[in-house]
Motif scaffolding. Structure first.
Motif, PDB file in Angstrom:
ATOM      1  N   LEU A 244       0.914  -1.353  -0.019  1.00 56.34           N
ATOM      2  CA  LEU A 244      -0.193   0.443   0.216  1.00 56.34           C
ATOM      3  C   LEU A 244       0.912   0.868   0.223  1.00 56.34           C
ATOM      4  N   ASN A 245       0.203   1.972  -0.710  1.00 51.07           N
ATOM      5  CA  ASN A 245       1.948   4.113  -1.060  1.00 51.07           C
ATOM      6  C   ASN A 245       0.673   4.501  -0.182  1.00 51.07           C
ATOM      7  N   GLY A 246       1.098   4.182   1.059  1.00 47.43           N
ATOM      8  CA  GLY A 246       0.776   5.739   1.751  1.00 47.43           C
ATOM      9  C   GLY A 246       1.432   5.047   3.380  1.00 47.43           C
ATOM     10  N   ALA A 247       1.573   6.079   4.130  1.00 48.14           N
ATOM     11  CA  ALA A 247       1.401   5.439   5.203  1.00 48.14           C
ATOM     12  C   ALA A 247       0.525   5.989   6.135  1.00 48.14           C
ATOM     13  N   GLN A 248      -0.775   6.121   5.686  1.00 51.59           N
ATOM     14  CA  GLN A 248      -2.220   5.812   6.229  1.00 51.59           C
ATOM     15  C   GLN A 248      -2.445   5.204   6.114  1.00 51.59           C
ATOM     16  N   PHE A 249      -1.864   4.136   5.282  1.00 55.03           N
ATOM     17  CA  PHE A 249      -2.354   2.766   4.812  1.00 55.03           C
ATOM     18  C   PHE A 249      -1.877   1.787   5.388  1.00 55.03           C
ATOM     19  N   THR A 250      -0.108   2.318   5.019  1.00 54.79           N
ATOM     20  CA  THR A 250       0.533   0.870   6.482  1.00 54.79           C
ATOM     21  C   THR A 250       0.642   1.100   7.466  1.00 54.79           C
ATOM     22  N   HIS A 251       0.529   2.258   7.591  1.00 51.46           N
ATOM     23  CA  HIS A 251       0.754   2.449   9.074  1.00 51.46           C
ATOM     24  C   HIS A 251      -0.670   3.058  10.749  1.00 51.46           C
ATOM     25  N   GLY A 252      -1.843   3.121   8.955  1.00 50.48           N
ATOM     26  CA  GLY A 252      -2.743   4.225  10.415  1.00 50.48           C
ATOM     27  C   GLY A 252      -3.348   3.621  11.163  1.00 50.48           C
ATOM     28  N   MET A 253      -3.946   2.769  11.968  1.00 54.28           N
ATOM     29  CA  MET A 253      -4.623   1.700  12.886  1.00 54.28           C
ATOM     30  C   MET A 253      -3.454   1.896  13.651  1.00 54.28           C
ATOM     31  N   VAL A 254      -3.545   3.514  13.904  1.00 58.37           N
ATOM     32  CA  VAL A 254      -2.795   3.840  15.151  1.00 58.37           C
ATOM     33  C   VAL A 254      -3.375   4.894  15.674  1.00 58.37           C
ATOM     34  N   HIS A 255      -3.924   4.859  16.575  1.00 57.49           N
ATOM     35  CA  HIS A 255      -4.008   6.368  17.280  1.00 57.49           C
ATOM     36  C   HIS A 255      -3.755   6.642  18.858  1.00 57.49           C
TER      37      HIS A 255
END
Lengths: 357, 424
Positions: B167-178
């Motif tokens: 996946l081309n985007g930090a949102q998609f590769t690492h965005g299951m975090v808050h």
């Protein structure tokens, strides 16, 4: 130092900064009644603790499964589209893209009972009787070739049933296998000789575009569990105009009530802007639309025939259908039991009438 | 980003089209810096400097200004069968600091986000206790309160990258975090009210939604630092994060953070529920699987530049920034590599690491248009150093889904565009 002070101090040290000091009970809340505990305390453990008395057989399970589970999980528990497969996958766990099903992966049968009893069917949880749950679990075992067709499952034999992958799990061992080797001092200079790019994400091209670009499901993409994304997933066409709500005719209160009732339908049916076919057909413009005639949805033969025979979804026919769908269209794939309450039916029809094509 | 002062509508740079627009702006802004003619935005009286803005009644509860409308949670539609039992992703590429605004903090539901009012809310404690209890929401607000900041990471974050860059985007590769500041009551305080029996070893915690998501939690962890929360970032929890009450399990996988928490059962054995056997277990190369892999190991990612955040400002000063965290304690340091891990430079932490909370890092770089293989690598307080994907695969093989905390590489090209790649 007084005894009280000492206690308070040691308490403060024990629980650390910013925490309230543990003290006497505050007397908050009230005693839980046995009926209340019984209503919520339904979890079942591997040794059978928590199992209710009851039983069910494979034949009954097959019928219930076809009725209430097959829309997502397939008639043979093989899974429809991206929905979970419940059967098969044996001898795949040590291969790439293992197929994890109840039969191939789940270590305890109690988990299957517990999950179905508390959480299924999707969108109508906790609607099954105890015997129905036993029967469904028996059928899932049968669909995995783990029992014969005359098998009866009950609270007597469930805990003793040995699942194929019961010995396939071990407790987290990162402490032994990873933490030591990943806790070496970090290299800062000349850490490798050569660096080459070995893989590009753009080759797969599975990243969603901006929201107006639609949501094509790319072939070859690996989803949760490493499984490939479905190649047949619906594609939003940018040309499809957004549905315009026709709110003038419908009573707003009834529509609001219908929106709530529709939550029972929403697991399978989509409405509103950009709604696509899912488990069930998208319902924009369903009012006054011929039955079984929405392009791109794979209807049951019965539903297609009903539409060809002149069935049109108006308020009256929808009302009749929603009482008990299988009574009006025998053989429909819609496994929904129906809406007994006339008011609920009227409300949901009013709600649907607000969505034009 | 294109020059926003001259752009009316929202801009989205996640597509080729958006990137093209951004590239054009790059040239424009590079020349604008040396422009000889006066800037009309300065020399001419602008509408906003002359007319009036909105009154205080215009927005009783505000959303971000329309120019930021691309900074939103996004879904990867092919990932799950349905949006109701699914997940979306925090736009970490576009955020800074450490606190995640609730409105764009990722969601994961198993039966959809339910509406449960405070009036209808009940919390039961039963099982191996001296007195089984039922609390109303109002009861919970009367217990001594704590306020603490923690990250929540889904165990499947970066899971789609196990087999390869996808996946081309930090949102998609690492965005299951808050990362939010929670206010509530510790489980120690709550359980003390019911009185734990000596044979108790586990809790079974369960939500009120139709999925009735339930997980077994060791009692030691519960008494150590777990809490229930009714506020996040100062306000009531959002519906999608478990309003009115959720469980907080610091440093451990997000699936344990039960939303709409309705029951805490004190037990002597784990339940082995669906979510802790068939899901959230890690299958090794030989087909056996790790269970009870609760802790989220140390992880970091460069959030910008990244595929959704190309460099658009030309050569010279460049802020490289990202996030780091560890489920086993505070972040000790973060290193940044510009050459795919050959050489590393220590990054600047925005603030000292806090236990089990996101840490922001910055690395100020003079970029002269060179290609970069941009990486970040965190070391936590235990001395654990974030591993490469190769190191993780050597232990776990290719069949895992969860707990992928490997070093991420962005290939930044001379034109400022960035791509998700794997390197040797």
């Amino acid at each position: 130092m007084s005894k009280f002070l000492k206690l308070a101090l040691s308490g403060a040290i024990m629980v650390g900064f910013g925490s309230p000091v543990m003290a006497e009970k505050l007397g908050l809340g009230r005693a839980a009644l046995p009926e209340e505990i019984a209503a919520w305390n339904k979890d079942v453990r591997p040794d059978g603790t928590g199992l209710p008395v009851g039983s069910g057989n494979v034949a009954d399970g097959e019928e219930i499964f076809a009725d209430k589970c097959a829309a997502c999980h397939g008639d043979f528990a093989e899974g429809v589209g991206n929905w979970p497969k419940l059967a098969g996958g044996f001898d795949t766990l040590n291969r790439q893209d293992p197929v994890k099903t109840v039969g191939s992966y789940w270590p305890h049968l109690s988990t299957t009972f517990d999950y179905i009893d508390r959480s299924m069917p999707f969108g109508d949880a906790q609607s099954l009787t105890t015997d129905e749950v036993y029967a469904i679990v028996a059928y899932i075992l049968f669909s995995n070739d783990l029992v014969e067709d005359d098998f009866v499952l009950s609270n007597e034999n469930l805990a003793g049933f040995e699942m194929p992958n019961r010995d396939g799990f071990f407790v987290d061992n990162r402490d032994d296998t990873e933490y030591a080797q990943f806790s070496q001092p970090a290299c800062m200079e000349n850490c490798k000789e050569d660096v080459k790019i070995t893989m590009h994400a753009t080759v797969l091209d599975v990243t969603p575009g901006d929201p107006s670009d639609g949501t094509g499901a790319p072939p070859g993409a690996a989803g949760e569990g490493g499984k490939a994304a479905p190649e047949t997933a619906a594609k939003v066409t940018a040309e499809t105009p957004a549905p315009t709500p026709e709110t003038a005719a419908a009573d707003p209160e009834l529509v609001a009530a219908g929106e709530k009732v529709f939550k029972k339908c929403a697991a399978c049916h989509k409405v509103g802007e950009g709604a696509q076919n899912s488990i069930g057909p998208a319902l924009n413009g369903i009012i006054d639309h011929p039955a079984g005639a929405l392009e791109g949805f794979n209807y049951s033969t019965a539903m297609t025939a009903a539409g060809a025979g002149g069935l049109v979804w108006d308020a009256a026919s929808l009302d009749q259908y929603l009482i008990k769908p299988r009574d009006l269209v025998k053989g429909t794939k819609m496994t929904f039991a129906g809406l007994k309450d006339e008011g609920d039916r009227a409300a949901v029809i009013a709600y649907l009438s607000t969505f034009a094509k | 980003m294109p020059d926003r002062t001259t752009t009316d509508g929202p801009t989205i740079n996640t597509t080729r089209r958006g990137f093209l627009a951004a590239s054009t702006a790059l040239v424009a802004s590079a020349t604008a810096a040396r422009a000889a003619t006066p800037d009309p935005l300065i020399t001419e009286v602008q509408e906003w400097a002359s007319g009036l803005g909105d009154g205080v009644d215009a927005t009783p509860y505000g959303l971000p200004i329309r120019f930021e409308s691309d900074v939103i949670r996004r879904n990867v539609s092919w990932l799950t069968a349905d949006t109701i039992s699914s997940i979306n992703f925090t736009p970490i590429h576009a955020l800074d600091g450490t606190i995640t605004p609730a409105g764009c903090a990722f969601e994961r539901h198993h039966s959809g986000a339910i509406e449960l009012s405070k009036e209808d809310y009940r919390l039961m404690i039963n099982g191996l206790v001296d007195q089984p209890l039922v609390f109303t929401y109002a009861d919970l607000e009367r217990f001594p309160r704590v306020t603490r900041t923690y990250f929540l990471e889904c165990a499947a974050n970066t899971g789609m990258e196990w087999a390869g860059a996808q996946l081309n985007g930090a949102q998609f590769t690492h965005g299951m975090v808050h990362n939010m500041e929670y206010t509530g009551v510790t489980l120690r305080t709550l359980l003390n009210e019911a009185g734990i029996k000596p044979e108790a070893k586990w809790l079974f915690v369960e939500g009120a939604d139709a999925s009735s998501n339930g997980r077994s939690l060791p009692l030691d962890k519960a008494l150590d630092d777990c809490m229930i929360a009714f506020k996040a970032n100062g306000e009531a929890l959002r519906k999608e994060h478990g309003y009115p009450v959720r469980l907080i399990v610091p440093g451990w996988e997000g699936n344990l953070w039960i939303k709409w928490l309705r029951r805490i059962e004190v037990t002597d054995e784990p339940v082995e529920s669906r979510e802790e056997t068939s899901k959230y277990t890690d299958t090794m190369e030989n087909g056996t699987s790790r269970k009870w892999t609760w802790v989220m190991d140390a992880k970091s990612v460069v959030t910008a530049p990244s595929p959704q955040m190309p460099i658009t400002h030309g050569h010279g000063p460049l802020v490289i920034t990202g996030l780091a965290w560890s489920g086993r304690g505070p972040v000790a340091k973060v290193d940044v590599s510009l050459d795919g891990g050959k050489n590393w430079h220590e990054a600047r932490l925005a603030a000292p690491g806090q236990p089990m909370a996101l840490t922001r890092f910055y690395f100020d770089h003079d970029w002269q248009g060179e290609e970069m293989l941009l990486q970040s690598r965190v070391t936590d307080s235990t001395g654990y150093v974030q591993p490469t994907k190769t190191q993780l695969r050597a232990v776990r093989g290719l069949n895992s889904v969860y707990h992928n905390n490997c070093i991420q590489t962005w290939w930044v090209k001379p034109n400022g565009e960035a791509e998700n790649v794997e390197v040797s």
